[in-house]
Design a protein around this motif. Structure first.
Motif, PDB file in Angstrom:
ATOM      1  N   PRO A  39       0.708  -1.434  -0.002  1.00  0.00           N
ATOM      2  CA  PRO A  39       0.037   0.023  -0.002  1.00  0.00           C
ATOM      3  C   PRO A  39       0.887   1.543   0.006  1.00  0.00           C
ATOM      4  CG  PRO A  39      -0.833  -1.562   1.665  1.00  0.00           C
ATOM      5  CD  PRO A  39       0.471  -1.970   1.339  1.00  0.00           C
ATOM      6  N   ILE A  40       1.998   1.487   0.670  1.00  0.00           N
ATOM      7  CA  ILE A  40       2.778   2.341   0.801  1.00  0.00           C
ATOM      8  C   ILE A  40       3.572   2.701  -0.615  1.00  0.00           C
ATOM      9  CG2 ILE A  40       4.837   3.321   1.731  1.00  0.00           C
ATOM     10  CD1 ILE A  40       4.246   2.168   4.278  1.00  0.00           C
ATOM     11  N   VAL A  41       3.952   1.641  -1.183  1.00  0.00           N
ATOM     12  CA  VAL A  41       4.402   1.893  -2.685  1.00  0.00           C
ATOM     13  C   VAL A  41       3.517   2.321  -3.398  1.00  0.00           C
ATOM     14  CG1 VAL A  41       5.799   0.637  -4.320  1.00  0.00           C
ATOM     15  CG2 VAL A  41       6.293   0.302  -2.121  1.00  0.00           C
ATOM     16  N   SER A  42       2.237   1.869  -3.403  1.00  0.00           N
ATOM     17  CA  SER A  42       1.307   2.157  -4.270  1.00  0.00           C
ATOM     18  C   SER A  42       0.944   3.449  -4.126  1.00  0.00           C
ATOM     19  CB  SER A  42       0.082   1.185  -3.930  1.00  0.00           C
ATOM     20  OG  SER A  42      -1.087   1.717  -4.888  1.00  0.00           O
ATOM     21  N   GLN A  43       0.687   4.012  -2.984  1.00  0.00           N
ATOM     22  CA  GLN A  43       0.343   5.394  -2.824  1.00  0.00           C
ATOM     23  C   GLN A  43       1.558   6.483  -3.156  1.00  0.00           C
ATOM     24  OE1 GLN A  43      -0.508   5.919   1.262  1.00  0.00           O
ATOM     25  NE2 GLN A  43      -2.665   5.209   1.115  1.00  0.00           N
ATOM     26  N   ILE A  44       2.806   6.135  -2.952  1.00  0.00           N
ATOM     27  CA  ILE A  44       3.721   6.906  -3.487  1.00  0.00           C
ATOM     28  C   ILE A  44       3.769   6.883  -5.120  1.00  0.00           C
ATOM     29  CG2 ILE A  44       6.200   7.102  -3.671  1.00  0.00           C
ATOM     30  CD1 ILE A  44       6.423   6.060  -0.974  1.00  0.00           C
ATOM     31  N   GLY A  45       3.729   5.725  -5.749  1.00  0.00           N
ATOM     32  CA  GLY A  45       3.407   5.668  -7.197  1.00  0.00           C
ATOM     33  C   GLY A  45       2.240   6.358  -7.858  1.00  0.00           C
ATOM     34  N   GLU A  46       1.313   6.163  -7.009  1.00  0.00           N
ATOM     35  CA  GLU A  46       0.010   7.066  -7.532  1.00  0.00           C
ATOM     36  C   GLU A  46       0.194   8.519  -7.318  1.00  0.00           C
ATOM     37  OE1 GLU A  46      -3.717   7.494  -9.150  1.00  0.00           O
ATOM     38  OE2 GLU A  46      -2.610   5.703  -9.021  1.00  0.00           O
ATOM     39  N   PHE A  47       1.020   9.033  -6.443  1.00  0.00           N
ATOM     40  CA  PHE A  47       1.162  10.466  -6.133  1.00  0.00           C
ATOM     41  C   PHE A  47       2.192  11.036  -7.147  1.00  0.00           C
ATOM     42  CE2 PHE A  47       4.265  13.488  -4.333  1.00  0.00           C
ATOM     43  CZ  PHE A  47       3.381  14.832  -4.306  1.00  0.00           C
ATOM     44  N   LEU A  48       3.355  10.326  -7.371  1.00  0.00           N
ATOM     45  CA  LEU A  48       4.160  10.495  -8.485  1.00  0.00           C
ATOM     46  C   LEU A  48       3.696  10.670  -9.711  1.00  0.00           C
ATOM     47  CD1 LEU A  48       7.313   8.859  -6.890  1.00  0.00           C
ATOM     48  CD2 LEU A  48       6.919  10.990  -7.048  1.00  0.00           C
ATOM     49  N   TYR A  49       2.692   9.648  -9.954  1.00  0.00           N
ATOM     50  CA  TYR A  49       2.083   9.576 -11.325  1.00  0.00           C
ATOM     51  C   TYR A  49       1.115  11.034 -11.614  1.00  0.00           C
ATOM     52  CZ  TYR A  49      -0.624   7.876 -15.295  1.00  0.00           C
ATOM     53  OH  TYR A  49      -1.288   7.867 -16.464  1.00  0.00           O
ATOM     54  N   ARG A  50       0.238  11.144 -10.584  1.00  0.00           N
ATOM     55  CA  ARG A  50      -0.644  12.182 -10.791  1.00  0.00           C
ATOM     56  C   ARG A  50       0.105  13.567 -10.963  1.00  0.00           C
ATOM     57  NH1 ARG A  50      -6.359  11.315  -8.218  1.00  0.00           N
ATOM     58  NH2 ARG A  50      -6.453   9.109  -8.308  1.00  0.00           N
ATOM     59  N   VAL A  51       1.261  13.708 -10.229  1.00  0.00           N
ATOM     60  CA  VAL A  51       2.057  15.077 -10.116  1.00  0.00           C
ATOM     61  C   VAL A  51       2.791  15.209 -11.617  1.00  0.00           C
ATOM     62  CG1 VAL A  51       3.979  16.297  -9.033  1.00  0.00           C
ATOM     63  CG2 VAL A  51       2.227  15.277  -7.556  1.00  0.00           C
ATOM     64  N   THR A  52       3.472  14.086 -12.108  1.00  0.00           N
ATOM     65  CA  THR A  52       4.211  14.217 -13.194  1.00  0.00           C
ATOM     66  C   THR A  52       3.615  13.982 -14.563  1.00  0.00           C
ATOM     67  OG1 THR A  52       4.830  11.866 -13.043  1.00  0.00           O
ATOM     68  CG2 THR A  52       6.195  13.585 -12.047  1.00  0.00           C
ATOM     69  N   GLU A  53       2.432  13.037 -14.527  1.00  0.00           N
ATOM     70  CA  GLU A  53       2.063  12.636 -15.900  1.00  0.00           C
ATOM     71  C   GLU A  53       1.202  13.999 -16.653  1.00  0.00           C
ATOM     72  OE1 GLU A  53       1.387  10.332 -19.125  1.00  0.00           O
ATOM     73  OE2 GLU A  53       2.638   9.954 -17.370  1.00  0.00           O
ATOM     74  N   PRO A  54       0.659  14.768 -16.075  1.00  0.00           N
ATOM     75  CA  PRO A  54       0.155  15.855 -16.820  1.00  0.00           C
ATOM     76  C   PRO A  54       1.063  16.654 -17.649  1.00  0.00           C
ATOM     77  CG  PRO A  54      -1.189  15.845 -14.594  1.00  0.00           C
ATOM     78  CD  PRO A  54       0.307  14.870 -14.677  1.00  0.00           C
ATOM     79  N   VAL A  55       2.202  16.807 -17.090  1.00  0.00           N
ATOM     80  CA  VAL A  55       3.142  17.668 -17.824  1.00  0.00           C
ATOM     81  C   VAL A  55       3.910  16.704 -18.735  1.00  0.00           C
ATOM     82  CG1 VAL A  55       5.320  19.227 -17.290  1.00  0.00           C
ATOM     83  CG2 VAL A  55       3.489  19.047 -15.773  1.00  0.00           C
ATOM     84  N   LEU A  56       4.335  15.579 -18.213  1.00  0.00           N
ATOM     85  CA  LEU A  56       4.999  14.709 -19.335  1.00  0.00           C
ATOM     86  C   LEU A  56       4.159  14.192 -20.410  1.00  0.00           C
ATOM     87  CD1 LEU A  56       6.955  12.219 -16.744  1.00  0.00           C
ATOM     88  CD2 LEU A  56       7.853  13.899 -17.907  1.00  0.00           C
ATOM     89  N   ARG A  57       2.988  14.063 -20.407  1.00  0.00           N
ATOM     90  CA  ARG A  57       2.031  13.330 -21.559  1.00  0.00           C
ATOM     91  C   ARG A  57       2.144  14.350 -22.771  1.00  0.00           C
ATOM     92  NH1 ARG A  57      -2.979  13.529 -19.490  1.00  0.00           N
ATOM     93  NH2 ARG A  57      -2.454  11.780 -18.439  1.00  0.00           N
ATOM     94  N   PRO A  58       2.249  15.554 -22.677  1.00  0.00           N
ATOM     95  CA  PRO A  58       2.449  16.339 -24.116  1.00  0.00           C
ATOM     96  C   PRO A  58       3.709  16.115 -24.771  1.00  0.00           C
ATOM     97  CG  PRO A  58       1.477  17.772 -22.320  1.00  0.00           C
ATOM     98  CD  PRO A  58       1.815  16.670 -21.702  1.00  0.00           C
ATOM     99  N   ILE A  59       4.822  16.019 -23.941  1.00  0.00           N
ATOM    100  CA  ILE A  59       6.154  15.691 -24.366  1.00  0.00           C
ATOM    101  C   ILE A  59       6.075  14.328 -24.921  1.00  0.00           C
ATOM    102  CG2 ILE A  59       8.660  15.652 -23.682  1.00  0.00           C
ATOM    103  CD1 ILE A  59       8.202  17.549 -21.475  1.00  0.00           C
TER     104      ILE A  59
END
Length: 96
Positions: A39-59
């Motif tokens: 659960p901790i790894v999953s939460q960290i991964g979800e947070f990192l995905y939500r923070v970085t993906e909107p900026v990385l997707r257009p690139i």
């Protein structure tokens, strides 16, 4: 104005750390070093995905398919460092 420049540079630096953490976590998950069922790894991964993906997707949409290699975090880090340097140089020119 100096405080705003410091805040801008600090936010960019923190976001670069988040990008690096996201890339490292994705490698650790890909090589089965960490388990995403934790659960901790999953939460960290979800947070990192939500923070970085909107900026990385257009690139990623602009880049050609390089197989399994994703260089979008590197390009974003270079763009962030460029923006940081540009803001600092503009501040120095406006101050003098």
């Amino acid at each position: 104005m100096n405080a705003l420049l410091w805040l801008f540079n600090t936010i960019i630096q923190l976001y670069i750390y988040v990008l690096v953490a996201s890339a490292v976590l994705s490698w650790l998950v890909a090589f089965n070093v960490v388990n995403v069922r934790n659960p901790i790894v999953s939460q960290i991964g979800e947070f990192l995905y939500r923070v970085t993906e909107p900026v990385l997707r257009p690139i990623r949409n602009l880049l050609p398919n390089l197989g399994g290699v994703d260089i979008s975090p590197i390009i974003l880090i270079l763009l962030l460092l460029f923006a940081q340097k540009l803001a600092t140089d503009l501040y120095v020119q406006l101050a003098f």
